[in-house]
Motif scaffolding. Structure first.
Motif, mmCIF file in Angstrom:
data_model
loop_
_atom_site.group_PDB
_atom_site.id
_atom_site.type_symbol
_atom_site.label_atom_id
_atom_site.label_comp_id
_atom_site.label_asym_id
_atom_site.label_seq_id
_atom_site.Cartn_x
_atom_site.Cartn_y
_atom_site.Cartn_z
ATOM 1 N N GLN A 69 41.369 39.342 41.442
ATOM 2 C CA GLN A 69 40.946 40.155 40.310
ATOM 3 C C GLN A 69 41.225 39.466 38.985
ATOM 4 O O GLN A 69 40.420 39.536 38.047
ATOM 5 C CB GLN A 69 41.633 41.526 40.351
ATOM 6 N N ASP A 70 42.379 38.778 38.886
ATOM 7 C CA ASP A 70 42.674 38.008 37.668
ATOM 8 C C ASP A 70 41.608 36.949 37.436
ATOM 9 O O ASP A 70 41.148 36.744 36.301
ATOM 10 C CB ASP A 70 44.045 37.333 37.790
ATOM 11 N N TYR A 73 38.426 36.874 38.648
ATOM 12 C CA TYR A 73 37.115 37.451 38.348
ATOM 13 C C TYR A 73 37.044 37.949 36.909
ATOM 14 O O TYR A 73 36.011 37.798 36.235
ATOM 15 C CB TYR A 73 36.814 38.593 39.316
ATOM 16 N N ASP A 74 38.140 38.533 36.419
ATOM 17 C CA ASP A 74 38.158 38.989 35.022
ATOM 18 C C ASP A 74 37.937 37.812 34.071
ATOM 19 O O ASP A 74 37.171 37.916 33.091
ATOM 20 C CB ASP A 74 39.492 39.668 34.703
ATOM 21 N N ILE A 121 31.773 43.786 43.182
ATOM 22 C CA ILE A 121 32.108 42.525 42.515
ATOM 23 C C ILE A 121 30.875 41.637 42.423
ATOM 24 O O ILE A 121 30.576 41.064 41.367
ATOM 25 C CB ILE A 121 33.246 41.807 43.259
ATOM 26 N N ALA A 155 34.341 41.875 46.832
ATOM 27 C CA ALA A 155 35.447 42.809 46.628
ATOM 28 C C ALA A 155 36.679 42.512 47.484
ATOM 29 O O ALA A 155 37.806 42.632 46.995
ATOM 30 C CB ALA A 155 34.954 44.243 46.859
ATOM 31 N N ALA A 181 39.043 40.083 45.920
ATOM 32 C CA ALA A 181 39.652 40.465 44.652
ATOM 33 C C ALA A 181 41.102 40.904 44.823
ATOM 34 O O ALA A 181 41.947 40.636 43.951
ATOM 35 C CB ALA A 181 38.848 41.575 43.988
ATOM 36 N N THR A 182 41.403 41.569 45.929
ATOM 37 C CA THR A 182 42.738 42.152 46.088
ATOM 38 C C THR A 182 43.384 41.888 47.453
ATOM 39 O O THR A 182 44.588 42.036 47.596
ATOM 40 C CB THR A 182 42.682 43.674 45.887
#
Length: 417
Positions: free
Chosen positions: A69-70, A72-73, A98, A183, A186-187
């Motif tokens: 997630q970091d 992708y942001d 995503i 997705a 991401a996590t």
């Protein structure tokens, strides 16, 4: 009497040969089906996270991301801030939230006049709905085909997959590493990606353009326009790019690894999703151990490819006997492709240590010679080890007999992976 006997011998030999050929594939298919069934509804367990680490290198910087997630942001922010040109290349591009976010951001950039070029691998995205693969006409998209050899089916230079994951925005920043787009990554997956600023951005930009120009021509539809870049204005002494290009029979990533391993004098710490080295690679690591180097391999306890796990396990006895230490990451998929050596040398990229990555697919690895970068990667490694368990020789020698048989039967598949 001799004729019937010889005929029976021929039939027995033929049956044995067929069994030797069929059994590994049948077993691999069976293991895959059972594993998919067992994984239904399973979720990754929480794992220790490292915040993005920024290191100044030469005239630029390197930021290390270990949480999807970091990353992708940061990638989406770079796309939103693009002014001139975006190069985006990925192996897997899922159609979930995503994937849709990236598609919307790239489309919005094209709408405001940014040149947007995208490449994705068709085989890796077979299960992605066709509607997702329809892009606005103001985006230039290259779908790397499932089959690329044409009538030259014997020419293995055309069989590599595009396993690269690259984003270049203007001349400002470039991203590369193990993360696909989706997705779950991401996590739930522990992977490693880096963002680069400075002169080294041009090398990734050139790598994208070279791939585009090499594969832009189509037989049955209009070809894509070529991407023309100027020459770089500077040389980056501390950051180098290695890229495998099967079409040109260029595989420098393996040589990069072997050269770095042979130089090691203190420690070699590697993290890999799939670790199936050839004999020369294994012997190079063993030779490092013999001269007193601490060699550690961090791999997933259970990866997302059960057959690759079993084939890799068939090599564990050799690793442990040589003194190579094996750490198995618990509860989550570690998908990183990284190594750091002697507190000075680091590589981050897309290539696993297996035949497909080292002598088969299109891959990119960044090689960084910098003590601060190596220190940052070593700290990440230490954090990862808190979620890993070391495999001992006693534990491995004491495994069940059916596991040993499975490893033996799958051994013939090792050259394929």
């Amino acid at each position: 009497m001799s004729r019937p006997l010889s005929a029976r011998v021929v039939r027995v030999v033929r049956g044995v040969l067929v069994a030797l050929f069929v059994t590994p594939f049948a077993l691999a298919i069976g293991l895959t089906v059972v594993d998919k069934y067992r994984r239904r509804g399973n979720r990754s367990k929480p794992f220790p996270r490292s915040a993005p680490a920024n290191v100044e290198v030469e005239d630029g910087s390197v930021t290390v991301y270990t949480y999807g997630q970091d990353l992708y942001d940061a990638m989406l922010a770079a796309i939103d801030g693009a002014q001139h040109q975006i190069f985006f290349e990925t192996y897997i591009w899922k159609s979930d939230e995503i994937g849709e976010a990236f598609k919307r951001a790239l489309s919005a950039a094209a709408d405001r006049g940014v040149q947007v070029y995208c490449i994705y691998d068709a085989f890796a995205n077979l299960v992605v709905p066709p509607r997702f693969k329809r892009f606005p006409s103001n985006m230039s998209v290259l779908r790397f085909p499932i089959y690329n050899a044409g009538f030259r089916f014997w020419d293995f230079r055309h069989y590599g997959r595009d396993h690269r994951k690259v984003l270049v925005v203007d001349d400002t920043v470039a991203f590369v590493g193990g993360y696909n787009i989706g997705a779950p990554y991401a996590t739930e997956w522990r992977d490693t990606h880096i963002a680069i600023t400075g002169p080294a951005v041009w090398d990734l930009k050139r790598a994208f353009a070279d791939f585009w120009n090499l594969h832009r021509r189509h037989r049955l539809r209009p070809s894509e326009q070529p991407l023309l870049l100027g020459a770089p204005t500077t040389w980056e002494a501390h950051i180098r790019l290695s890229r495998n290009t099967p079409r040109l029979m260029m595989f420098p990533i393996r040589a990069m690894y072997l050269d770095a391993i042979d130089r090691a004098g203190d420690h070699i710490w590697m993290t890999h999703a799939y670790f199936i080295p050839d004999q020369d690679f294994t012997e190079s690591l063993a030779a490092a151990v013999a001269r007193g180097v601490d060699v550690r391999i961090l791999i997933p306890h259970r990866s997302n490819h059960i057959v690759a796990d079993w084939i890799s396990r068939g090599l564990y006895a050799q690793f442990l006997e040589a003194g190579i230490r094996i750490f198995r990451y618990q509860g989550a998929m570690v998908h990183a492709k990284t190594a750091t050596i002697d507190g000075r040398w680091t590589t981050v990229g897309t290539a696993n240590i297996d035949r497909l990555s080292l002598t088969g697919n299109y891959e990119i690895n960044i090689e960084i010679i910098d003590e601060n970068m190596a220190a940052a990667m070593e700290e990440i490694y230490r954090v990862d080890l808190t979620n890993a368990v070391e495999l001992t020789r006693e534990e491995w020698d004491g495994r069940e007999w059916h596991r040993k048989i499975t490893e033996f039967l799958l051994g013939p598949l090792r050259p394929l992976l």
